[in-house]
Design an enzyme around this catalytic site. Structure first.
Site, PDB file in Angstrom:
ATOM      1  N   ASP A 211       0.827  -1.203   0.000  1.00 61.18           N
ATOM      2  CA  ASP A 211       0.000   0.000   0.000  1.00 61.18           C
ATOM      3  C   ASP A 211       0.868   1.264   0.000  1.00 61.18           C
ATOM      4  O   ASP A 211       1.852   1.343   0.739  1.00 61.18           O
ATOM      5  CB  ASP A 211      -0.861  -0.044   1.275  1.00 61.18           C
ATOM      6  CG  ASP A 211      -1.955   0.997   1.286  1.00 61.18           C
ATOM      7  OD1 ASP A 211      -2.824   0.943   0.408  1.00 61.18           O
ATOM      8  OD2 ASP A 211      -1.951   1.855   2.191  1.00 61.18           O
ATOM      9  N   GLU A 273       1.806  -0.560  -5.000  1.00 53.61           N
ATOM     10  CA  GLU A 273       0.753   0.406  -5.291  1.00 53.61           C
ATOM     11  C   GLU A 273       1.432   1.765  -5.287  1.00 53.61           C
ATOM     12  O   GLU A 273       1.635   2.374  -4.234  1.00 53.61           O
ATOM     13  CB  GLU A 273      -0.353   0.370  -4.234  1.00 53.61           C
ATOM     14  CG  GLU A 273      -1.545   1.201  -4.670  1.00 53.61           C
ATOM     15  CD  GLU A 273      -2.130   2.130  -3.616  1.00 53.61           C
ATOM     16  OE1 GLU A 273      -3.202   2.691  -3.870  1.00 53.61           O
ATOM     17  OE2 GLU A 273      -1.517   2.329  -2.548  1.00 53.61           O
TER      18      GLU A 273
END
Ligand code: BGC
Length: 548
Positions: A211, A273
């Site tokens: 993330d 990401e």
């Protein structure tokens, strides 16, 4: 087993994103859970995916739907237990499905033990040094340390009250106030994440989706951000120099993790990401000693335009090949407007803003679905690895008319409803047309309301219909696997303006993004994203042709 370099599973895998809270709810509390995933693994085998990626299911106060982690090594009771996780993993592996979990290293929850210790400790203490605490500006420290904005709207700093009851230091949160950023220059933070990686690797996970992988390191001295005339884009990607995105120091962290994963057998993988302005910049995250994959958000952000798509496909193939990584492809996830709506929007809609009743340029649903099917039929013909987001195989659109009081995305609250946020792509998915909550949960509970039109889109209503979106996905995935398209190469064929024509292995792909029907090339139509008109391919339609 570890395979020969170049043949690792993640180079060609189709990876299906499960957003656990909206997938399947076995306990009946309206929030999906791990046993719900286990119960539906056969449906994923039937769909034909190679792997699943699970959004966070860790202990969390759920201020940002689990991207605010309070304990990285435990399952939140909302989703089940570690035992449920182990069962799910074993059952997935038994079916040949790999499992990737989400790792959230940029920030924790404010309920994380470390942050609670930091609040109780004094400025300058080792407890504070795990996060980004700074004194404020102004005579009494009443101004934030710099001008950075939170991705979710509002300032990126919050001032705390010190143990003596006086207003004190500020802490950085690039996202919600409840998500304090770690200080990644601190060896203790680095060590803790090595421990967390090992915890899940030892349990047997096949990799991690990382993330905010472009955000961990902030520019030295935390300089003000010189806004280029407007606010920071939701996930940062559009501008050149942003002091909290894409700093050089992040790469050393991923080199370290690469070495750690390499100690394990089985080609464990890291996927970044990272929202960055160009494909070439994103490719830096997947150099041979760093991560293995990065999401291709440049592809996702490209509109329904033949020339632009061809350009981003070429750019992606070249940029990733240059670093020896596969390109990935993605059209939807839990942070963007679902592509069955996005591709028919007629007004600009920055990532994270979402669409709601008052948004300009709302999509015509039929146009959106037709384009989405055509776009997926094009995407799944491309070599490399592809990501799907739960529900896209049912042709689910973005849910636009969620009432304000039902919305839950912090973006909605932090902007006083100016941005609708991401709830519209997170609505629990329909399994059974005539069951409560469309089979999502036996009690009929659903943490976000499901639209009445979704009965027709339920999985069971599509299973036996050869023209359904579900059948299209099944055919595409089966042919992609059978014909080795993931390991193939793109050869462009001559085509009219507005049309994309390419060959990959034994498949000729013909996508009509223009304004008029176009006569199709020779060959047998293996798959069509929509009805054909004799030898003519209607607009917003993609076909796969074979000559064998
Ligand atoms: C996740 C979002 C989340 C944010 C903060 C992202 O990029 O995908 O859903 O809100 O990180 O963790």
């Amino acid at each position: 087993m570890t395979t020969l370099p170049g043949a690792e599973w993640w180079r060609t895998a189709v990876i299906y994103q499960i957003y656990p809270r909206s997938f399947a709810d076995l306990t009946g509390d309206g929030i999906g859970d791990l046993p719900g995933i286990t119960a539906h693994l056969d449906d994923l085998v039937d769909l034909g995916v190679d792997a699943i990626w699970l959004s966070p299911f860790y202990r969390s106060p759920q201020k940002d739907a689990g991207y605010d982690v309070a304990d990285y090594c435990d399952v939140d009771p909302l989703f089940g237990s570690l035992r449920d996780f182990d069962d799910m993993l074993a059952e997935a592996h038994r079916r040949g499905i790999r499992v990737i979990v989400d790792l959230v290293p940029n920030h924790s929850s404010d309920q994380h033990e470390w942050f609670q210790q930091a609040l109780a400790a004094a400025p300058g203490s080792p407890e504070r040094a795990r996060y980004m605490f700074r004194d404020g500006k102004g005579a009494g420290g009443e101004l934030p340390p710099n001008n950075w904005d939170s991705v979710f709207g509002g300032p990126a700093w919050t001032r705390i009250v010190e143990a003596d009851g006086e207003p004190g230091q500020w802490y950085l949160h690039l996202f919600d106030t409840s998500q304090p950023d770690f200080d990644w220059t601190n060896p203790e933070v680095q060590g803790e994440f090595r421990r967390i990686l090992r915890f899940w690797l030892d349990r047997g996970v096949d990799g991690f989706r990382v993330d905010v992988a472009h955000g961990l390191v902030k520019a030295e001295g935390l300089p003000d951000y010189a806004h280029p005339g407007h606010e920071v884009d939701a996930m940062g990607g559009q501008h050149g120099e942003v002091p909290f995105w894409g700093q050089e120091g992040v790469h050393e962290i991923y080199r370290d993790w690469h070495r750690l994963l390499a100690e394990y057998a089985g080609d464990r993988a890291l996927c970044a990401e990272a929202w960055l302005p160009t494909v070439a910049q994103t490719a830096l995250w997947v150099r041979p000693d760093e991560m293995h994959q990065a999401f291709n958000f440049n592809y996702l952000e490209t509109g329904w335009d033949a020339a632009q798509l061809r350009a981003v496909i070429d750019e992606s193939l070249a940029a990733y090949a240059a670093v020896g990584a596969p390109s990935t492809w993605v059209l939807s996830n839990h942070d963007v407007v679902r592509h069955a709506s996005r591709l028919a929007l007629t007004a600009e809609n920055p990532q994270g803003h979402g669409i709601g009743p008052d948004s300009p340029g709302k999509p015509i649903p039929e146009v959106g679905l037709r384009r989405a099917r055509a776009a997926t039929t094009l995407m799944l013909a491309l070599p490399g690895s592809a990501y799907l987001y739960q529900g896209e195989e049912l042709g689910l659109p973005e849910v636009i008319d969620i009432p304000g009081e039902a919305r839950q995305d912090p973006t909605w609250f932090r902007t006083d409803g100016e941005r609708y946020g991401r709830d519209g792509c997170r609505v629990p998915i329909p399994w059974t047309a005539d069951a409560p909550a469309y089979g999502f949960s036996a009690t009929g509970e659903s943490w976000l309301p499901q639209p009445a039109e979704w009965a027709a889109l339920a999985r069971d209503a599509q299973t036996a219909d050869p023209a359904s979106t579900l059948s299209l996905y099944r055919m595409l995935l089966s042919a992609r696997r059978g014909r080795g398209l993931g390991a193939g190469a793109v050869e462009w064929l001559e085509s009219a303006p507005g049309v994309l024509a390419l060959r990959n292995a034994t498949v000729t792909v013909f996508a009509n993004l223009g304004e008029v029907p176009i006569r199709r090339p020779e060959g047998v139509v293996l798959i069509a994203s929509g009805p054909l008109d004799g030898d003519f391919v209607p607009v917003d339609t993609t076909i796969w042709l074979v000559n064998d």
